[in-house]
Design a protein around this motif. Structure first.
Motif, PDB file in Angstrom:
ATOM      1  N   GLY A  70      63.250  34.211  58.466  1.00  0.00           N
ATOM      2  CA  GLY A  70      64.701  34.393  58.614  1.00  0.00           C
ATOM      3  C   GLY A  70      65.339  34.782  57.297  1.00  0.00           C
ATOM      4  O   GLY A  70      66.205  35.669  57.243  1.00  0.00           O
ATOM      5  N   ALA A  71      64.887  34.101  56.230  1.00  0.00           N
ATOM      6  CA  ALA A  71      65.476  34.385  54.914  1.00  0.00           C
ATOM      7  C   ALA A  71      65.173  35.811  54.478  1.00  0.00           C
ATOM      8  O   ALA A  71      66.057  36.534  53.990  1.00  0.00           O
ATOM      9  CB  ALA A  71      64.931  33.406  53.876  1.00  0.00           C
ATOM     10  N   ALA A 102      67.247  38.166  56.625  1.00  0.00           N
ATOM     11  CA  ALA A 102      68.662  38.146  56.245  1.00  0.00           C
ATOM     12  C   ALA A 102      68.876  38.896  54.938  1.00  0.00           C
ATOM     13  O   ALA A 102      69.832  39.661  54.783  1.00  0.00           O
ATOM     14  CB  ALA A 102      69.144  36.702  56.117  1.00  0.00           C
ATOM     15  N   LEU A 103      67.953  38.691  54.016  1.00  0.00           N
ATOM     16  CA  LEU A 103      68.070  39.384  52.727  1.00  0.00           C
ATOM     17  C   LEU A 103      67.981  40.896  52.925  1.00  0.00           C
ATOM     18  O   LEU A 103      68.724  41.672  52.306  1.00  0.00           O
ATOM     19  CB  LEU A 103      66.954  38.897  51.790  1.00  0.00           C
ATOM     20  N   ARG A 120      58.085  25.482  60.964  1.00  0.00           N
ATOM     21  CA  ARG A 120      59.523  25.533  60.655  1.00  0.00           C
ATOM     22  C   ARG A 120      59.779  26.337  59.378  1.00  0.00           C
ATOM     23  O   ARG A 120      60.685  27.158  59.306  1.00  0.00           O
ATOM     24  CB  ARG A 120      60.050  24.101  60.521  1.00  0.00           C
ATOM     25  N   ASN A 121      58.933  26.062  58.359  1.00  0.00           N
ATOM     26  CA  ASN A 121      59.123  26.788  57.103  1.00  0.00           C
ATOM     27  C   ASN A 121      58.827  28.276  57.251  1.00  0.00           C
ATOM     28  O   ASN A 121      59.474  29.122  56.640  1.00  0.00           O
ATOM     29  CB  ASN A 121      58.207  26.197  56.017  1.00  0.00           C
ATOM     30  N   ALA A 170      70.479  46.137  52.992  1.00  0.00           N
ATOM     31  CA  ALA A 170      70.719  47.428  53.648  1.00  0.00           C
ATOM     32  C   ALA A 170      72.204  47.678  53.858  1.00  0.00           C
ATOM     33  O   ALA A 170      72.709  48.775  53.622  1.00  0.00           O
ATOM     34  CB  ALA A 170      69.980  47.459  54.988  1.00  0.00           C
ATOM     35  N   GLY A 171      72.897  46.636  54.281  1.00  0.00           N
ATOM     36  CA  GLY A 171      74.327  46.800  54.586  1.00  0.00           C
ATOM     37  C   GLY A 171      75.190  46.994  53.363  1.00  0.00           C
ATOM     38  O   GLY A 171      76.226  47.654  53.417  1.00  0.00           O
ATOM     39  N   SER A 172      74.773  46.412  52.243  1.00  0.00           N
ATOM     40  CA  SER A 172      75.633  46.499  51.060  1.00  0.00           C
ATOM     41  C   SER A 172      75.117  47.507  50.035  1.00  0.00           C
ATOM     42  O   SER A 172      75.656  47.608  48.928  1.00  0.00           O
ATOM     43  CB  SER A 172      75.777  45.115  50.406  1.00  0.00           C
ATOM     44  N   VAL A 227      68.733  42.648  55.665  1.00  0.00           N
ATOM     45  CA  VAL A 227      69.952  43.169  56.300  1.00  0.00           C
ATOM     46  C   VAL A 227      71.084  43.227  55.279  1.00  0.00           C
ATOM     47  O   VAL A 227      71.838  44.214  55.211  1.00  0.00           O
ATOM     48  CB  VAL A 227      70.353  42.293  57.506  1.00  0.00           C
ATOM     49  N   PHE A 228      71.194  42.179  54.478  1.00  0.00           N
ATOM     50  CA  PHE A 228      72.258  42.165  53.455  1.00  0.00           C
ATOM     51  C   PHE A 228      72.097  43.339  52.493  1.00  0.00           C
ATOM     52  O   PHE A 228      73.055  44.055  52.175  1.00  0.00           O
ATOM     53  CB  PHE A 228      72.216  40.838  52.693  1.00  0.00           C
ATOM     54  N   SER A 270      75.224  50.785  49.812  1.00  0.00           N
ATOM     55  CA  SER A 270      76.115  51.854  49.326  1.00  0.00           C
ATOM     56  C   SER A 270      77.161  51.292  48.379  1.00  0.00           C
ATOM     57  O   SER A 270      77.523  51.926  47.387  1.00  0.00           O
ATOM     58  CB  SER A 270      76.778  52.567  50.500  1.00  0.00           C
ATOM     59  N   LYS A 328      61.818  29.743  58.863  1.00  0.00           N
ATOM     60  CA  LYS A 328      62.911  29.829  57.880  1.00  0.00           C
ATOM     61  C   LYS A 328      62.655  30.950  56.871  1.00  0.00           C
ATOM     62  O   LYS A 328      63.553  31.717  56.511  1.00  0.00           O
ATOM     63  CB  LYS A 328      63.055  28.502  57.138  1.00  0.00           C
ATOM     64  N   GLY A 329      61.405  31.028  56.433  1.00  0.00           N
ATOM     65  CA  GLY A 329      61.065  32.077  55.467  1.00  0.00           C
ATOM     66  C   GLY A 329      61.274  33.459  56.047  1.00  0.00           C
ATOM     67  O   GLY A 329      61.836  34.347  55.400  1.00  0.00           O
TER      68      GLY A 329
END
Lengths: 364, 1021
Positions: free
Chosen positions: B13-14, B17-18, B6-7, B23-25, B20-21, B27, B10-11
């Protein structure tokens, strides 16, 4: 072949993917928060197992939703400058204060609820964040209820602002309807139930009685959304002006797949059918939840994007395509969602929320 | 360490997510890192780097506090032919134009305009938030007007005189001194090592005929041709030099490459082939607007005012309008619902649509009988009409009679004078002299009448039109134009359902080989509803204040030694072939037709035939051509494929171009003389009939031009160059004694301001003189810089009044004077010509056939009458090309970077059905092939275009201006692909093999350049 008319740069769509996502995230946030606040404000016992989920999801979405606007504006200072450049006739200006107030109230409400939950579950330890929260004081039920009322009002304000923001625009016939806010609110409420269901399943909850409640909640708001959308179409056809009729002619022709097949069939009727049979199948429930969430996103896409594509000048639909990397493109839209996912992972992984969720898992 | 599944998930995923965030932000984060906290502090924390305003206005008191670092010059925009009044904000320190917006006094830029007596500071207040009036008085410039100031600082701008090195068109230039330029142009010599070239001094001979055997051709001074652009407020100065002083007949504007067919159609309708008046709708009050061959939201004159009033009309719901155009433009709006309609049509066939409408209107009695049946002005006035027509006048339609085609005169019947026409009295049914008729006359009459013992057939003018319209059925008209019969009928019904508040207008969309008759047919619709001079109808405009014409202070057109042009123009315009020696010579030996080249006795401003006449040396050779403010190599359809002729010095030995840029035409010349650009020059002009009140717009140097100056200190420009040439040649009308005032005293013309400031004085003193400008007016508009020049040139009593005109950007009659009851204040006086006798009098010089005297449908033809469709059958040439107007670019604005940013290129617009059939999609590259050229472009698949048509937006596909490699002495300029992006439709233009020599396809009546409906085929690249 899909044909577009490109007459000049003034025809560009200014509200792109990040705008759509902002409305999706903030309105689902408000729905989740409203659910949690209603449980506390009115003492609805049946909602209790999901109230804290709703609150944490709502708070997470509420914090990350404005990031869509910041990314779209490309310069956070502009967002800040709106605080000291107030225009009371502008919904956007109101929005800044409403969003800030909403986040403050929800954060406070979440903190107090968390503290109470930790205190009730006798969480202890030294030096941890949970301990600090536990020892920070006590909140009376009366104060908590008052805070719940405030959270409910704040959620309603977010609903109103974010829906009226579009409905007030006279130049966009698909937006300019008093039924649009109702559609948004209903779809957000259904989506919040879907999101909580998904979250509950992912965090290991299995009580079928509680899922029954969420199923009913989801089905009820989907039914309301269906009614509102049909009413919206009918009013536009019967009473709409020429442009309105054109817009709905478009819905029945080129927009049929997005609005009718996917929007009504795939995102409302199909989930309702799945929900009807889902008492025996968790997979069906999960699928219905996913469809409901996707439907809430789709209805915003349809209204916001198509509403802008119907041109103010020129005769043909304005083009819109979301590419991957450009300003307002797919990656930029994914960033706030990714931040929200990250927050949710951290919440369920770290103290003190881990202790809350962990105990809940054990208790159910 | 054991990691739980599970960890781990989660790791993972974290981290995901980080990622993608981030890359997306990225610019945005990058932008944030460059914010003011990183040291890049904006000028103002709130306003950022926005320019400081020209003034601030106290919201409580309305006090105007001017910004001492700026001034606001109200002037003239010449970035297109609309000629709007603008206000240029100028930085006093840098002498740069900062922003351009609309002049709040000018009706082309705002509605309603500020009253002329409002002071400048009050105009600032009116446009501010004081009392919430800012939006009401907002005055705007269009996107082109805003962006055109980029051209001022274009690095490729010509700043010194240039002389070609090597052969013509090679792109290699040598900067030369102003003195060398003047010397070589005036004195000539072996200038390029290619042999003797006559200079202007040798060419100017106002006595000796060019050809003693053809004295009608005029003197040798005609061997200089001045080929100019549109009336930008400076043309009259060039004309003073070329015609009145040098003595050449060969002086033209650009009309023949622009909208001559439209102007010809109106000239025929309004019966004036000299002044070529034309009409525009009263947009504010018309209720049905039929636009054929023009895109009022994109183009036409004045397009910005048209677009604003159209938007206003459709949003208030008073007007319905229909745009007939092969290509759907911005003129139509979905937002206006059924009040706006786009009607696609096959290019070149608008005449068929309109003649179908005319047939239906007359057959169904939907014409305005009361208007049409008035035989003279007095009867019309008695009937409450504001204009009248010759619909009732009898036309001789008997081919056996020498009077055939003429309008019957009363003296022929012994019932009146030779000046009076004949009508059939409605009450008695008897012929009466038209000028004696005191009531309505018969509209339809087709009988024989006894004239001098001979029975000859006559018809009323309206009967002639009706019979012409009846030559084809509605189904045949429909087949020709691609518009269904029911749509033709509906249009005719609608057009005749709004009384006099229905209007039909046209413009450059009729530039095709049948363009004249197309335009005459379109504008004829106005006569059928009798809308001329009525509120909501058609207007000939409000006119202008006296400027160049003999004015109250100075006579700008008379001077000692004035010559004037005599003879025949190289374009053979305004002169019938039948009066030439060639005709007489040929007639003696047999059939005088065809002529050795086409003659256009009714044309004016026939620029394309100036070029062709020069290249063909017909009817005589040219020795020098001076181009100014024009670019026919780019603008004349079909010319660019024949540049080898222009590059041959034997055809035209001396080519001079006065231009700010190395345009396609300048690049083919021997010398380029720098010119001032917009906001840098003086000018005086007026809108093109698009306003109902009297307007004179003036421009003056809001900023100093950057180029080399003359010894007198003026920037080298058309004016300063021509003055110095004239003075060097001792030409009359220039020098110390050149301009007579009202008392006959002569004043100097040594510098541009000597001309323009006196011309402004005429405007200021026309009628009731304008008020004096005060110091504040002058300071706020930058005229304080001008005070010494005003004092140097003008009489003391003139200086402040001229300053008032300049500070306001012109002189404008109050818009309150637009109407008198239900009519317009400024009325067109002459009758509308249902049948134009002058037209019917002239013949096609290539066939000898007489022109028909009224509107008619003729498909696109060559000059000898052969149909284009016979030479270019649809089976081989399935597409038709049309030029469409851009709301951003025009032929001369490619140098404006901001415009290129807005619209970097054009496309080949193709209908979806055609694209599907060819397997083509948007973005594909296609080769367009016509009989004369080919071009490769990018396809844009659209619904908004007629099937079988390819639309090409004009203004792109340049091959000069900087698109090619050039050298100015040691300075090498590399090609810039931004200038060459897209396709230039005129490179695909056709020639006319039915005429001898170098040719481009032309309208068979007026010779106007034909650029629409070109047969083409496509090939995949």
């Amino acid at each position: 072949m899909h044909i577009i008319e490109f007459m000049g740069p003034s025809q560009d769509l200014y509200w792109g993917m990040t705008s759509i996502q902002f409305f999706f995230m903030i309105q689902v946030s408000a729905a989740c928060s409203a659910l949690a606040a209603a449980q506390r404000a009115f003492g609805i016992k049946a909602l209790e197992p999901y109230a804290s989920f709703g609150l944490i999801l709502g708070l997470g979405l509420g914090i990350t939703a404005p990031l869509n606007l910041i990314l779209e504006l490309h310069q956070p200072l502009r967002f800040i400058s709106m605080i000291y450049n107030t225009h009371f006739t502008s919904p956007l200006s109101w929005g800044v204060f409403i969003l800030l107030s909403y986040m403050t109230v929800i954060a406070l409400f979440a903190l107090v609820i968390l503290r109470q939950t930790l205190q009730q579950r006798h969480v202890s330890g030294s030096g941890s964040l949970a301990t600090m929260i536990v020892r920070s004081g006590k909140t009376s039920e009366k104060s908590l209820r008052l805070l719940a009322y405030l959270a409910l009002v704040a959620a309603c304000c977010v609903f109103l602002y974010s829906s009226m923001d579009l409905a007030a625009v006279k130049g966009r016939d698909l937006w300019h309807s008093s039924i649009v806010p109702i559609i948004f609110i209903c779809s957000a409420m259904a989506a919040s139930a879907g999101l909580i269901t998904l979250f509950a399943v992912l965090t290991g909850r299995k009580n079928p009685e509680h899922f029954k409640l969420l199923r009913g909640w989801m089905a009820f708001f989907l039914l309301l959304q269906l009614f509102a959308q049909v009413l919206w179409f009918l009013i536009a056809f019967v009473f709409g002006d020429s442009l309105g009729r054109y817009a709905f002619d478009y819905i029945l022709s080129a927009g049929f797949q997005n609005f009718i097949v996917l929007g009504l069939g795939g995102a409302i009727l199909l989930p309702m059918v799945l929900l009807y049979f889902s008492s025996q199948s968790k997979a069906m429930l999960l699928f219905a939840s996913v469809l409901t969430l996707a439907g809430a996103y789709l209805v915003r896409w349809n209204i916001i994007v198509t509403g802008q594509q119907i041109p103010r000048s020129g005769l043909e639909m304005t083009p819109f395509s979301a590419d991957l990397w450009s300003h307002g493109g797919l990656m930029q839209a994914l960033a706030p969602l990714a931040l929200w996912v990250l927050l949710m992972i951290l919440v369920t992984w770290t103290s003190p929320w881990k202790q809350v969720f962990g105990q809940q898992q054990e208790g159910l | 360490m054991k990691i739980k599944r599970r960890n781990f998930v989660k790791g993972l995923g974290a981290v995901g997510a980080l990622g993608v965030f981030a890359a997306g932000s990225a610019s945005t984060l990058k932008a944030v890192s460059k914010g003011w906290w990183a040291g890049e502090k904006p000028v103002d924390l709130l306003a950022g780097n926005a320019l400081p305003p020209e003034c601030s206005v106290d919201p409580e008191t309305g006090e105007v506090i001017a910004n001492p670092d700026q001034y606001v010059a109200n002037g003239l925009c010449t970035a297109c032919t609309s000629l709007c009044g603008i206000r240029a904000r100028v930085d006093r320190k840098t002498n740069q134009v900062l922003r351009v917006s609309g002049n709040p006094y000018h009706p082309l830029s705002t509605a309603p305009a500020l009253d002329y007596d409002v002071r400048i500071s009050d105009s600032f207040k009116a446009m501010s938030g004081f009392k919430g009036q800012g939006l009401e008085q907002r005055s705007v410039a269009c996107s082109r007007g805003n962006a055109a100031l980029d051209m001022l600082a274009d690095p490729k701008r010509v700043l010194t005189p240039l002389k070609r090195v090597g052969s013509r068109g090679a792109g290699q230039w040598e900067p030369i001194s102003y003195e060398q330029l003047l010397n070589e142009v005036v004195e000539g010599g072996n200038l390029f090592g290619e042999g003797q070239v006559d200079g202007l001094r040798a060419i100017r001979d106002t006595k000796t005929p060019i050809d003693p055997n053809a004295p009608e051709l005029g003197p040798r001074s005609n061997q200089l041709a001045m080929i100019n652009g549109f009336k930008n407020g400076r043309l009259s100065f060039a004309k003073r030099f070329g015609v009145l002083s040098f003595g050449s007949k060969n002086f033209t504007g650009h009309r023949g490459n622009c909208g001559l067919t439209m102007r010809g159609g109106y000239a025929a309708l309004l019966g004036d082939w000299k002044k070529y008046p034309h009409l525009k709708p009263d947009y504010s009050n018309c209720e049905y607007y039929l636009s054929i061959g023009t895109a009022p939201g994109n183009a036409g004159n004045p397009f910005k005012r048209q677009a604003m009033l159209l938007a206003e009309a459709r949003s208030t719901g008073k007007m319905k309008y229909v745009i007939v155009d092969p290509v759907q433009s911005n003129s139509n709006s979905l937002a206006s619902g059924t009040r706006s309609e786009w009607l696609p049509i096959t290019p070149g066939t608008d005449g068929a649509l309109v003649m179908g409408m005319i047939r239906w209107i007359i057959e169904n009695g939907r014409y305005n009988e009361q208007f049409l049946s008035q035989p003279n002005a007095a009867a019309a006035k008695q009937a409450g009409e504001l204009s009248w027509s010759n619909a009732t006048h009898l036309v001789v339609t008997d081919s056996s009679s020498p009077l055939d085609g003429t309008i019957l005169r009363a003296d022929a019947l012994g019932i009146g004078s030779a000046e009076s026409m004949v009508v059939i009295d409605q009450a008695s049914g008897q012929p009466v002299a038209q000028d004696r008729a005191n009531g309505p006359a018969r509209l339809f009459y087709a009988e024989t009448i006894k004239v001098k013992d001979q029975q000859i057939a006559v018809k009323t003018a309206l009967q002639v039109l009706f019979d012409e319209a009846r030559k084809q059925t509605l189904a045949e008209y429909s087949e020709a134009c691609g518009v269904p019969v029911k749509t033709i009928v509906r249009l005719a019904q609608e057009f005749t359902s709004y009384g006099r508040r229905a209007v039909a207008d046209t413009h450059g969309g009729t530039m095709q080989s049948n363009g004249f008759y197309t335009a005459y047919s379109i504008v004829m619709l106005n006569a059928l509803v009798g809308n001329l001079n009525w509120k909501g109808g058609m207007s000939s405009g409000g006119g202008r204040y006296a400027d160049v014409k003999p004015g109250p202070r100075y006579n700008m057109v008379k001077f000692p030694g004035k010559v004037g042009g005599k003879g025949v123009t190289i374009s053979r315009q305004d002169f019938p072939y039948e009066k030439t020696s060639e005709y007489k010579r040929k007639k003696k030996t047999g059939n005088p037709y065809p002529a050795d080249g086409p003659w256009f006795p009714l044309a004016a401003g026939l620029q394309p035939e100036f070029v062709l006449g020069g290249l063909n040396s017909y009817p005589y050779p040219l020795k020098a051509v001076m181009f100014w403010n024009t670019n026919p190599v780019y603008g004349q359809s079909g010319l660019s494929n024949q540049l080898d002729k222009l590059r041959d010095p034997k055809r035209i030995p001396l080519l001079i171009c006065i231009d700010s840029f190395v345009s396609e035409t300048a690049a083919e010349c021997d010398y380029i003389v720098p010119d001032t650009s917009l906001y840098e020059y003086f000018a005086s002009t007026t809108p093109w009939s698009g306003t109902l009140t009297k307007i004179s717009t003036v421009g003056w140097p809001a900023v100093d031009a950057p180029q080399q100056t003359t010894p007198a200190g003026d920037p080298i420009s058309m004016e300063s160059f021509l003055i110095d040439v004239a003075k060097r040649m001792d030409l009359p009308g220039f020098g110390d004694k050149a301009i007579p005032d009202a008392d006959g005293k002569l004043w100097p013309l040594n510098r541009p301001q000597d001309w323009y400031l006196r011309l402004f004085a005429n405007i200021a003193f026309d009628g009731k003189p304008v008020p004096d400008a005060n110091d504040e007016d002058m300071n706020l508009t930058g005229l304080d810089r001008f005070a010494p020049r005003l004092a140097e040139v003008l009489k003391p009593e003139e200086q402040r009044k001229v300053a008032y005109v300049m500070s306001h950007g012109g002189r404008f009659e109050s818009e309150k004077e637009s109407y008198q009851a239900d009519g317009l204040t400024h009325k067109y006086k002459a009758p509308m010509q249902i049948y134009n006798e002058t037209l019917a009098h002239h013949r096609n010089s290539m066939t000898g056939e007489r022109f028909h005297g009224t509107a008619r449908w003729i498909p696109p033809v060559f000059l000898n009458g052969d149909k284009l469709s016979d030479t270019y059958p649809a089976a081989k040439w399935p597409f038709k090309l049309v030029s469409s107007k851009s709301q951003f670019m025009n032929s001369g604005t490619i140098s404006a970077k901001r415009l290129r940013d807005l619209k970097p290129s054009n496309e080949l617009a193709m209908h979806a059905d055609d694209a599907r059939r060819l397997g083509v999609k948007s973005g594909d590259r296609l080769r367009l092939v016509t009989a004369s050229g080919e071009a490769v472009g990018v396809v844009s698949v659209r619904d908004g275009i007629m099937p079988g048509v390819i639309g090409i937006e004009h203004g792109f596909g340049h091959w000069r201006f900087g698109a090619d490699a050039m050298s100015f002495g040691q300075q090498k300029l590399t090609p810039d692909s931004a200038y060459s992006a897209g396709v230039a439709i005129n490179r695909l233009g056709l020639t006319d093999s039915s005429r001898p020599g170098v040719s481009t396809l032309a309208d068979f009546v007026l010779g106007a350049n034909a650029r629409n409906g070109l047969p083409a085929r496509v090939e995949k690249v």
